[in-house]
Write an enzyme that holds these catalytic residues in place. Structure first.
Site, PDB file in Angstrom:
ATOM      1  N   ARG A 145       0.711  -1.128  -0.022  1.00 13.04           N
ATOM      2  CA  ARG A 145      -0.037  -0.169  -0.083  1.00 13.04           C
ATOM      3  C   ARG A 145       0.843   1.274  -0.052  1.00 13.04           C
ATOM      4  O   ARG A 145       0.480   2.564  -0.089  1.00 13.04           O
ATOM      5  CB  ARG A 145      -1.008  -0.021   1.424  1.00 13.04           C
ATOM      6  CG  ARG A 145      -1.916  -1.256   1.227  1.00 13.04           C
ATOM      7  CD  ARG A 145      -2.601  -1.287   2.700  1.00 13.04           C
ATOM      8  NE  ARG A 145      -3.724  -0.178   2.595  1.00 13.04           N
ATOM      9  CZ  ARG A 145      -5.014  -0.418   2.305  1.00 13.04           C
ATOM     10  NH1 ARG A 145      -5.497  -1.772   2.131  1.00 13.04           N
ATOM     11  NH2 ARG A 145      -6.038   0.458   2.343  1.00 13.04           N
ATOM     12  N   TYR A 148       0.966   4.225  -2.589  1.00 14.71           N
ATOM     13  CA  TYR A 148      -0.176   5.107  -2.346  1.00 14.71           C
ATOM     14  C   TYR A 148      -0.043   6.233  -1.254  1.00 14.71           C
ATOM     15  O   TYR A 148      -0.060   7.121  -1.150  1.00 14.71           O
ATOM     16  CB  TYR A 148      -1.579   4.513  -2.291  1.00 14.71           C
ATOM     17  CG  TYR A 148      -2.954   5.058  -2.336  1.00 14.71           C
ATOM     18  CD1 TYR A 148      -3.185   5.899  -3.376  1.00 14.71           C
ATOM     19  CD2 TYR A 148      -3.788   5.281  -1.132  1.00 14.71           C
ATOM     20  CE1 TYR A 148      -4.421   6.896  -3.300  1.00 14.71           C
ATOM     21  CE2 TYR A 148      -4.789   6.028  -0.951  1.00 14.71           C
ATOM     22  CZ  TYR A 148      -5.265   6.821  -2.000  1.00 14.71           C
ATOM     23  OH  TYR A 148      -6.334   7.718  -1.886  1.00 14.71           O
ATOM     24  N   GLY A 151       2.890   8.148  -1.204  1.00  9.16           N
ATOM     25  CA  GLY A 151       2.838   9.024  -2.279  1.00  9.16           C
ATOM     26  C   GLY A 151       2.059  10.244  -1.857  1.00  9.16           C
ATOM     27  O   GLY A 151       2.417  11.395  -2.034  1.00  9.16           O
ATOM     28  N   ARG A 189     -13.468  -1.611  -4.579  1.00 15.40           N
ATOM     29  CA  ARG A 189     -13.705  -0.999  -3.025  1.00 15.40           C
ATOM     30  C   ARG A 189     -14.942  -1.761  -2.577  1.00 15.40           C
ATOM     31  O   ARG A 189     -15.709  -2.175  -3.265  1.00 15.40           O
ATOM     32  CB  ARG A 189     -13.645   0.616  -3.073  1.00 15.40           C
ATOM     33  CG  ARG A 189     -12.309   1.266  -3.196  1.00 15.40           C
ATOM     34  CD  ARG A 189     -12.114   2.665  -3.331  1.00 15.40           C
ATOM     35  NE  ARG A 189     -12.746   3.245  -4.621  1.00 15.40           N
ATOM     36  CZ  ARG A 189     -12.677   4.636  -4.754  1.00 15.40           C
ATOM     37  NH1 ARG A 189     -12.228   5.362  -4.037  1.00 15.40           N
ATOM     38  NH2 ARG A 189     -12.769   4.869  -6.036  1.00 15.40           N
ATOM     39  N   PHE A 194     -19.634  -4.903  -2.571  1.00 20.25           N
ATOM     40  CA  PHE A 194     -20.731  -5.558  -1.977  1.00 20.25           C
ATOM     41  C   PHE A 194     -21.961  -5.517  -2.620  1.00 20.25           C
ATOM     42  O   PHE A 194     -22.840  -6.218  -2.691  1.00 20.25           O
ATOM     43  CB  PHE A 194     -20.905  -4.983  -0.424  1.00 20.25           C
ATOM     44  CG  PHE A 194     -20.019  -5.662   0.521  1.00 20.25           C
ATOM     45  CD1 PHE A 194     -19.326  -6.475   0.079  1.00 20.25           C
ATOM     46  CD2 PHE A 194     -19.585  -5.103   1.823  1.00 20.25           C
ATOM     47  CE1 PHE A 194     -18.099  -7.393   0.921  1.00 20.25           C
ATOM     48  CE2 PHE A 194     -18.796  -5.703   2.795  1.00 20.25           C
ATOM     49  CZ  PHE A 194     -18.032  -6.868   2.365  1.00 20.25           C
ATOM     50  N   GLY A 210     -14.018  -9.887   8.867  1.00 22.02           N
ATOM     51  CA  GLY A 210     -14.801  -8.755   8.688  1.00 22.02           C
ATOM     52  C   GLY A 210     -14.620  -7.971   9.669  1.00 22.02           C
ATOM     53  O   GLY A 210     -15.844  -7.128   9.911  1.00 22.02           O
ATOM     54  N   ARG A 214     -14.172   0.694   8.995  1.00 22.92           N
ATOM     55  CA  ARG A 214     -14.071   1.745   8.173  1.00 22.92           C
ATOM     56  C   ARG A 214     -15.250   2.730   8.601  1.00 22.92           C
ATOM     57  O   ARG A 214     -16.064   2.399   9.413  1.00 22.92           O
ATOM     58  CB  ARG A 214     -14.224   1.556   6.837  1.00 22.92           C
ATOM     59  CG  ARG A 214     -12.972   0.552   6.175  1.00 22.92           C
ATOM     60  CD  ARG A 214     -11.440   1.142   6.041  1.00 22.92           C
ATOM     61  NE  ARG A 214     -10.591   0.549   5.662  1.00 22.92           N
ATOM     62  CZ  ARG A 214      -9.890  -0.451   6.112  1.00 22.92           C
ATOM     63  NH1 ARG A 214     -10.081  -0.628   7.462  1.00 22.92           N
ATOM     64  NH2 ARG A 214      -8.888  -1.049   5.458  1.00 22.92           N
ATOM     65  N   GLN A 277      -8.493  -0.608  11.690  1.00 22.67           N
ATOM     66  CA  GLN A 277      -9.558   0.249  12.127  1.00 22.67           C
ATOM     67  C   GLN A 277      -9.220   1.556  11.620  1.00 22.67           C
ATOM     68  O   GLN A 277      -8.189   2.074  11.261  1.00 22.67           O
ATOM     69  CB  GLN A 277      -9.512   0.355  13.389  1.00 22.67           C
ATOM     70  CG  GLN A 277      -8.021   0.471  14.223  1.00 22.67           C
ATOM     71  CD  GLN A 277      -7.741   0.387  15.573  1.00 22.67           C
ATOM     72  OE1 GLN A 277      -9.034   0.236  16.372  1.00 22.67           O
ATOM     73  NE2 GLN A 277      -6.895   0.607  16.218  1.00 22.67           N
ATOM     74  N   ARG A 278     -10.357   2.422  11.267  1.00 22.60           N
ATOM     75  CA  ARG A 278     -10.251   3.555  10.909  1.00 22.60           C
ATOM     76  C   ARG A 278     -11.444   4.447  11.256  1.00 22.60           C
ATOM     77  O   ARG A 278     -12.596   3.919  10.962  1.00 22.60           O
ATOM     78  CB  ARG A 278     -10.085   3.540   9.283  1.00 22.60           C
ATOM     79  CG  ARG A 278      -9.809   5.007   8.560  1.00 22.60           C
ATOM     80  CD  ARG A 278      -9.811   4.974   7.231  1.00 22.60           C
ATOM     81  NE  ARG A 278      -8.216   4.315   6.855  1.00 22.60           N
ATOM     82  CZ  ARG A 278      -8.193   3.742   5.651  1.00 22.60           C
ATOM     83  NH1 ARG A 278      -9.106   3.691   4.780  1.00 22.60           N
ATOM     84  NH2 ARG A 278      -7.038   3.056   5.351  1.00 22.60           N
TER      85      ARG A 278
END
Ligand code: NAD
Ligand code: UDP
Length: 314
Positions: A145, A148, A151, A189, A194, A210, A214, A277-278
């Site tokens: 990752r 990105y 970056g 995404r 989904f 799961g 987010r 987690q976010r």
């Protein structure tokens, strides 16, 4: 009449977020130049404006310099979905670094204000939860990752160095997971995956168990936040996201309930470095911009599902 309107350049303007921003600025009567290389963008997203006297479309790659006369640069060009930004990670890093460098150069030359679409990914797999802007993050610099995440980190650095060295007018938004109509059906995404899986009657794919979280912001809310940031005096970095946190399993259950409750959930391996987690702390956006999101996940899913239903049946 020249000079009477704000001239906006939106890089990545044919993409998901960019095209909603194009709509919003065009509807307000501004001039918009949409610049895109169509890597993940789509002309259909901005087709309604083609031919409008205040709208221009330029096929261009931000890794190359460009000369334009503009007042404001909304710098969004960069693939945002892991499967897209990992397709050619060196190109992703170039897009973030050289793209931001070129846009800062342009902004400096024409004295434009530049807003960078940065990301919650600068926090990496966060050890502080929820994440305030003061948190400096936990990014694996050599992981899949990083093209990105790093970056965007160097893009933020460039913005602040241009500000210190040249007095450039910058705004930096750290955008958290955003969803809505015009995401690509094969984008990879989680929200689009989904919904598209459920509409096709397929099992919903949970990566890992799961339990990772987010916080999902509807695109219209995000666009309001970006406009508030661009128009205001606060430089950032500032978190823009919806602070309501969900597990990915819960998201799958919500999508399934709205489309077809009998569909199975299946598990697949969790990708490397996937943040566990976010959740944004948005106190700064509330104080400085008077901004907070208004669209609940249930409402936002409704319109996103309606969009994909129509797209898939066409
Ligand atoms: P997107 O992939 O739909 O849009 C990106 C756009 O940039 C596309 O139209 C693509 O063709 C264009 N682009 C990519 N590389 C380019 C290049 N080298 N030159 C010119 N154009 C190029 O993604 P999005 O979700 O709309 O994201 C827009 C911006 O917001 C990105 O900078 C992304 O990093 C940031 N962001 C988005 C989210 C989110 O959840 N959507 C979260 C955090 C940050
Ligand atoms: N995810 C998932 N199933 C999918 C796609 C994604 O469980 O079909 C997970 C993914 O592993 C991550 C979360 O959903 O934990 C969000 O993924 P996305 O790619 O949307 O955003 P990001 O990881 O960049 O926040």
């Amino acid at each position: 009449m020249p000079g009477s309107k704000t001239r906006n350049l939106i890089t990545g303007g044919a993409g998901f977020v960019g095209s909603h921003l194009v709509d919003r600025l065009m509807e307000s009567g501004d001039e918009v130049i949409c610049l895109d290389n169509y890597f993940t963008g789509n002309k259909a997203n901005i087709a309604r404006w083609i031919g409008h006297p205040f709208f221009e479309l330029i096929r261009h790659d931000v890794t190359e310099p460009i000369k334009l006369e503009v007042d404001r640069i909304w710098h969004l060009a960069c693939p945002a979905s892991p499967i897209h930004y990992q397709t050619n990670p060196v190109k992703t890093a170039k897009t973030s670094f050289l793209g931001t460098y070129n846009m800062l150069g342009l902004a400096r030359r024409v004295k434009a204000r530049l807003l960078l679409a940065s990301t919650s990914e600068v926090y990496g797999d966060p050890q502080v939860h929820p994440q305030p802007e003061s948190y400096r993050g936990c990014v694996n610099t050599i992981g899949i990752r990083a093209c990105y995440d790093e970056g965007k980190r160097i893009a933020e650095t460039l913005c602040f160095d241009y500000r210190r060295m040249h007095g450039s007018e910058i705004r930096v938004a750290r955008i958290f997971n955003t969803y809505g109509p015009r995401m690509l059906p094969d984008d990879g995404r989680v929200v689009s995956n989904f919904i598209v899986q459920a509409l096709r009657g397929e099992a919903l794919t949970l990566y890992g168990d799961g339990s990772q979280t987010r916080s999902f912001c509807y695109v219209d809310d995000l666009v309001e936040g970006l406009i508030g940031l661009m128009n205001g005096d606060h430089v950032g970095p500032i978190n823009l996201g919806n602070p309501t946190e969900f597990t990915i399993r819960k998201l799958a259950e919500l999508v399934r309930e709205q489309i077809n409750p009998s569909l199975p959930l299946i598990t697949k391996p969790l990708p490397a470095d996937d943040p566990l987690q976010r959740q944004p702390v948005i106190d700064l956006a509330v104080e400085q911009l008077g901004w907070k999101p208004h669209v609940s996940l249930a409402q936002g899913l409704d319109s996103t599902i309606a969009y994909f239903r129509e797209l898939l049946s066409a």
